[in-house]
Motif scaffolding. Structure first.
Motif, PDB file in Angstrom:
ATOM      1  N   ARG A  37       0.882  -1.151   0.067  1.00  0.00           N
ATOM      2  CA  ARG A  37       0.002   0.052   0.026  1.00  0.00           C
ATOM      3  C   ARG A  37       0.762   1.393   0.062  1.00  0.00           C
ATOM      4  O   ARG A  37       0.682   2.269  -0.821  1.00  0.00           O
ATOM      5  CB  ARG A  37      -0.850  -0.081   1.180  1.00  0.00           C
ATOM      6  N   HIS A  52       0.600   7.927  -6.427  1.00  0.00           N
ATOM      7  CA  HIS A  52      -0.447   8.720  -6.801  1.00  0.00           C
ATOM      8  C   HIS A  52       0.014  10.018  -6.714  1.00  0.00           C
ATOM      9  O   HIS A  52       0.819  10.379  -6.398  1.00  0.00           O
ATOM     10  CB  HIS A  52      -1.576   8.704  -5.781  1.00  0.00           C
ATOM     11  N   TYR A 107      -2.984  -7.094  -6.288  1.00  0.00           N
ATOM     12  CA  TYR A 107      -3.473  -6.236  -5.413  1.00  0.00           C
ATOM     13  C   TYR A 107      -3.618  -4.860  -6.011  1.00  0.00           C
ATOM     14  O   TYR A 107      -4.858  -4.333  -5.529  1.00  0.00           O
ATOM     15  CB  TYR A 107      -2.189  -6.078  -4.320  1.00  0.00           C
TER      16      TYR A 107
HETATM   17  C1  HEM Z   1      -5.964   4.055  -2.840  1.00  0.00           C
HETATM   18  C2  HEM Z   1      -7.303   7.615  -6.041  1.00  0.00           C
HETATM   19  C3  HEM Z   1      -5.199   5.485  -9.762  1.00  0.00           C
HETATM   20  C4  HEM Z   1      -3.721   1.891  -6.710  1.00  0.00           C
HETATM   21  C5  HEM Z   1      -6.322   5.259  -3.566  1.00  0.00           C
HETATM   22  C6  HEM Z   1      -7.210   6.203  -2.717  1.00  0.00           C
HETATM   23  C7  HEM Z   1      -7.529   7.202  -3.661  1.00  0.00           C
HETATM   24  C8  HEM Z   1      -7.154   7.028  -4.944  1.00  0.00           C
HETATM   25  C9  HEM Z   1      -8.488   8.597  -3.066  1.00  0.00           C
HETATM   26  C10 HEM Z   1      -7.571   6.064  -1.114  1.00  0.00           C
HETATM   27  C11 HEM Z   1      -6.469   6.649  -0.553  1.00  0.00           C
HETATM   28  C12 HEM Z   1      -6.885   6.279   0.934  1.00  0.00           C
HETATM   29  O1  HEM Z   1      -7.202   5.394   1.450  1.00  0.00           O
HETATM   30  O2  HEM Z   1      -6.958   7.156   1.861  1.00  0.00           O
HETATM   31  C13 HEM Z   1      -7.041   7.444  -7.271  1.00  0.00           C
HETATM   32  C14 HEM Z   1      -7.134   8.301  -8.442  1.00  0.00           C
HETATM   33  C15 HEM Z   1      -6.524   7.483  -9.534  1.00  0.00           C
HETATM   34  C16 HEM Z   1      -5.913   6.536  -8.906  1.00  0.00           C
HETATM   35  C17 HEM Z   1      -8.191   9.320  -8.395  1.00  0.00           C
HETATM   36  C18 HEM Z   1      -6.590   7.675 -10.993  1.00  0.00           C
HETATM   37  C19 HEM Z   1      -7.184   8.916 -11.547  1.00  0.00           C
HETATM   38  C20 HEM Z   1      -4.598   4.167  -9.388  1.00  0.00           C
HETATM   39  C21 HEM Z   1      -3.900   3.493 -10.024  1.00  0.00           C
HETATM   40  C22 HEM Z   1      -3.599   2.234  -9.164  1.00  0.00           C
HETATM   41  C23 HEM Z   1      -4.223   2.618  -7.823  1.00  0.00           C
HETATM   42  C24 HEM Z   1      -3.872   3.452 -11.762  1.00  0.00           C
HETATM   43  C25 HEM Z   1      -2.871   1.122  -9.647  1.00  0.00           C
HETATM   44  C26 HEM Z   1      -3.274   0.266 -10.568  1.00  0.00           C
HETATM   45  C27 HEM Z   1      -4.419   2.162  -5.531  1.00  0.00           C
HETATM   46  C28 HEM Z   1      -4.130   1.377  -4.406  1.00  0.00           C
HETATM   47  C29 HEM Z   1      -4.644   2.000  -3.327  1.00  0.00           C
HETATM   48  C30 HEM Z   1      -5.045   3.288  -3.625  1.00  0.00           C
HETATM   49  C31 HEM Z   1      -3.388   0.029  -4.348  1.00  0.00           C
HETATM   50  C32 HEM Z   1      -4.739   1.549  -1.883  1.00  0.00           C
HETATM   51  C33 HEM Z   1      -5.956   0.647  -1.595  1.00  0.00           C
HETATM   52  C34 HEM Z   1      -5.667  -0.013  -0.038  1.00  0.00           C
HETATM   53  O3  HEM Z   1      -4.572  -0.550   0.188  1.00  0.00           O
HETATM   54  O4  HEM Z   1      -6.465   0.241   0.641  1.00  0.00           O
HETATM   55  N1  HEM Z   1      -6.402   5.738  -4.722  1.00  0.00           N
HETATM   56  N2  HEM Z   1      -6.254   6.532  -7.709  1.00  0.00           N
HETATM   57  N3  HEM Z   1      -4.834   3.814  -7.845  1.00  0.00           N
HETATM   58  N4  HEM Z   1      -4.963   3.411  -5.265  1.00  0.00           N
HETATM   59 FE1  HEM Z   1      -5.626   4.910  -6.478  1.00  0.00          FE
END
Ligand code: HEM
Length: 210
Positions: free
Chosen positions: A2, A9, A124
């Motif tokens: 994570r 990001h 993941y």
């Molecule tokens: C988590 C936004 C693209 C992988 C998050 C979170 C947000 C976010 C708001 C939550 C953070 C939190 O828990 O406080 C975005 C936006 C994207 C984007 C707006 C594109 C416009 C991506 C991409 C990937 C990715 C392309 C990878 C393929 C992840 C992962 C998490 C995450 C792995 C953590 C989830 C967890 O372990 O709970 N993202 N994301 N994101 N994002 Fe993205």
């Protein structure tokens, strides 16, 4: 995993983001319904591949993938329903997956042969991204393309059979359990895939980021 993912990001995408803004912010995305359908088709191709692989490795008793069979995160069937709705209700013909989706699947297939642990990083990122930013993107797309009144269309892709947060916590525990005895270099090989997971997923999101 994570921590590494959050670093990739942009500051605009997530509070923990570290990258400078480089792409069009989501609030400015103006795809068409056909673009959204293509995004669903591409996503389904990748989920079907991952789900098929995990199920067949699980059936063989592969300890790396067995814990990820039927987690409740699977998206293939939900996407099949959403895609069928486009065809049956809106009369769309369903496109083939784009080259971007095919390239990602080819890459994953090759990676399974070379370094199955590294695939877990893609697994993941692909599933967890969809439950975080992916859900936010989905709500924006639903509102933009299908309205936001009480009977607006909502897609199965963004609905799980039970509280998704609970599923995520269970699955997080299983990832930690599977990876706990990996030597440092195997952990690094897996973590080092994060950049590619973002890059490939980004090519599928490009269906919408226009
Ligand atoms: C988590 C936004 C693209 C992988 C998050 C979170 C947000 C976010 C708001 C939550 C953070 C939190 O828990 O406080 C975005 C936006 C994207 C984007 C707006 C594109 C416009 C991506 C991409 C990937 C990715 C392309 C990878 C393929 C992840 C992962 C998490 C995450 C792995 C953590 C989830 C967890 O372990 O709970 N993202 N994301 N994101 N994002 Fe993205």
């Amino acid at each position: 995993m994570r921590v590494v993912a959050m670093r990739l990001h942009t500051k605009d995408q997530a509070r923990e983001g570290k990258q400078e803004e480089s792409a069009l912010p989501i609030s400015e995305w103006r795809p068409t319904r056909a673009d959204f359908l293509q995004f669903l088709v591409d996503s389904k191709a990748v989920y079907d591949f991952l789900e098929g692989y995990v199920a067949s490795e699980g059936a063989k008793g592969n300890p790396l993938f067995k814990p990820f069979v039927n987690t409740g995160l699977e998206r293939g069937q939900a996407l099949a329903n959403d895609i069928a709705w486009f065809r049956n209700t809106l009369g769309y013909s369903i496109p083939e997956p784009t080259d971007a989706a095919r390239r990602y699947i080819d890459y994953l297939r090759e990676l399974f042969e070379r370094s199955p642990e590294a695939v877990l990083c893609h697994w993941y990122n692909f599933y967890f991204a969809h439950t975080a930013g992916g859900r936010m993107i989905g709500r924006n797309m639903e509102n933009l393309l299908f309205g936001n009144g009480p009977d607006a269309k909502r897609f199965a892709f963004y609905e799980w059979d039970r509280d998704v947060k609970e599923i995520l916590e269970e699955v997080r525990g299983r990832i930690d359990e599977v990876a706990k005895d990996w030597p440092r270099e195997v952990k690094d090989v897996c973590l080092n895939e994060t950049g590619l997971a973002f890059a490939y997923s980004g090519t599928i999101l490009n269906n919408l980021a226009k």
